[in-house]
Design an enzyme around this catalytic site. Structure first.
Site, short mmCIF file in Angstrom:
data_model
loop_
_atom_site.label_atom_id
_atom_site.label_comp_id
_atom_site.label_asym_id
_atom_site.label_seq_id
_atom_site.Cartn_x
_atom_site.Cartn_y
_atom_site.Cartn_z
CG ASN A 1 -1.69 1.25 1.38
OD1 ASN A 1 -2.21 2.20 0.38
ND2 ASN A 1 -2.42 1.21 2.36
CD1 TRP A 2 3.34 1.18 -2.74
CD2 TRP A 2 3.47 1.99 -4.77
NE1 TRP A 2 4.12 0.20 -3.67
CE2 TRP A 2 3.89 0.63 -4.73
CE3 TRP A 2 3.25 2.76 -5.98
CZ2 TRP A 2 4.57 0.22 -6.01
CZ3 TRP A 2 3.75 2.32 -7.12
CH2 TRP A 2 4.62 1.12 -7.08
CE LYS A 3 -0.50 3.33 4.71
NZ LYS A 3 -0.28 3.36 6.27
CG HIS B 1 -6.34 1.99 5.23
ND1 HIS B 1 -5.85 2.79 5.64
CD2 HIS B 1 -5.07 0.99 4.97
CE1 HIS B 1 -4.57 2.60 6.24
NE2 HIS B 1 -4.10 1.41 5.57
CD GLU C 1 -3.80 -2.51 7.31
OE1 GLU C 1 -2.58 -2.59 6.78
OE2 GLU C 1 -4.39 -1.56 7.02
CB SER D 1 4.66 -1.65 12.05
OG SER D 1 4.21 -0.39 12.43
N GLY E 1 2.59 -1.54 4.35
CA GLY E 1 2.61 0.05 4.13
C GLY E 1 4.15 0.72 3.78
P1 PGA Z 1 2.42 0.14 7.51
O1 PGA Z 1 0.92 0.49 6.75
O2 PGA Z 1 2.86 -1.12 7.39
O3 PGA Z 1 3.14 1.39 7.31
O4 PGA Z 1 2.07 0.17 9.00
C1 PGA Z 1 0.11 -0.68 6.50
C2 PGA Z 1 -1.20 0.00 6.10
O5 PGA Z 1 -1.62 1.08 6.59
O6 PGA Z 1 -1.89 -0.68 5.36
#
Ligand code: PGA
Length: 256
Positions: free
Chosen positions: A8-10, A93, A165, A214, A235
């Site tokens: 997930n590149w956000k 999300h 999550e 994470s 992420g």
């Molecule tokens: P993260 O994000 O791996 O940086 O905690 C995961 C997500 O929000 O899907």
């Protein structure tokens, strides 16, 4: 069942950066039958990347879309418009829920819209730190799961993917903590039991349940061996190509 590794590149990467990343990833990635790799780039990159991607190796995922197919909804993009570009979409999300105030009703409409447009929704659910502290985790998980799936016809229930999550474990959380494999196992058990109780054990046994929060090369193996976990939603670590490749290789090792 396949193991899913979804990046997930956000809100990161320009179209150019996304294209270079994809080029390098495709070069490094064999076509694994048992590992389904996907990335969720920003919306602007989906169209160009859809022309570049080798779908045997990797699928594209949206981060979000709107539930109406077309109409007077300034600024929105629909699942209908993304049809053909993507195979998956994140829905609900926690950043959508808490920053953009998406409630379970909206999430449910988006899950249904994705399925209607032949896109597999990855329904994201998870409790906040204070909900966990007040002992509300099970209620929150049940509500978000049943609420998010409420507009899916029973005979389509096998078309969804669930991602657990915990909000407090996502790297963007103020004081993000790692979830322990035991904590993940307990909630994943609850998710599977809730699905089985609501839609029947047979209809839901093959619904993939992913974990996210994470995830990194140093903890991916631990999460992938939690009973009932079928993959990871990654992420931050997915933004670093080598870390994402490491996580995919760990998944391959855990599988074989
Ligand atoms: P993260 O994000 O791996 O940086 O905690 C995961 C997500 O929000 O899907």
């Amino acid at each position: 069942m396949k193991t899913y590794i979804v990046g997930n590149w956000k809100l990161n990467f320009t179209v150019g950066e996304a294209s270079i990343y994809l080029h390098k990833l495709l070069k490094a990635l064999p076509s694994y039958r048992d590992i389904q790799v996907a990335v969720a780039p920003p919306l602007t990159a989906l169209q160009p990347l859809s022309l570049q991607v080798d779908r045997h190796k990797l699928k594209l995922c949206a981060q979000n879309a709107f539930y109406r197919d077309y109409g007077a909804y300034t600024g929105e993009v629909s699942f209908n418009q993304l049809r053909g570009l993507i195979d998956y979409s994140l829905v609900g999300h926690s950043e959508r829920r808490y920053i953009f105030h998406e409630d379970d009703k909206t999430v449910a409409k988006k899950v249904a819209a994705a399925i209607r447009n032949h896109i597999t929704p990855i329904l994201c659910i998870g409790e906040t730190e204070s909900e966990r502290a007040f002992g509300e985790t099970a209620d929150v998980i049940r509500d978000q799961l049943i609420g998010g799936l409420s507009e899916v016809a029973d005979d389509n229930i096998h078309k969804v993917i669930i991602a657990y999550e915990p909000v407090w474990a996502i790297s963007s959380a103020k004081s993000a903590k790692l979830a322990t494999p035991d904590e993940v196992a307990e909630v994943v058990r609850l998710i599977r039991a809730t699905l089985a109780d609501t839609y029947g054990a047979k209809a839901t046994a093959d619904i993939p349940v992913l974990f996210g929060g994470s995830v990194s090369p140093s903890n991916a193996g631990g999460y992938l061996t939690v009973p009932g976990v079928d993959g990871l939603l990654v992420g931050n670590a997915s933004l670093i190509l080598n870390e994402f490749i490491d996580i995919i290789n760990i998944a391959k090792r855990v599988r074989s």
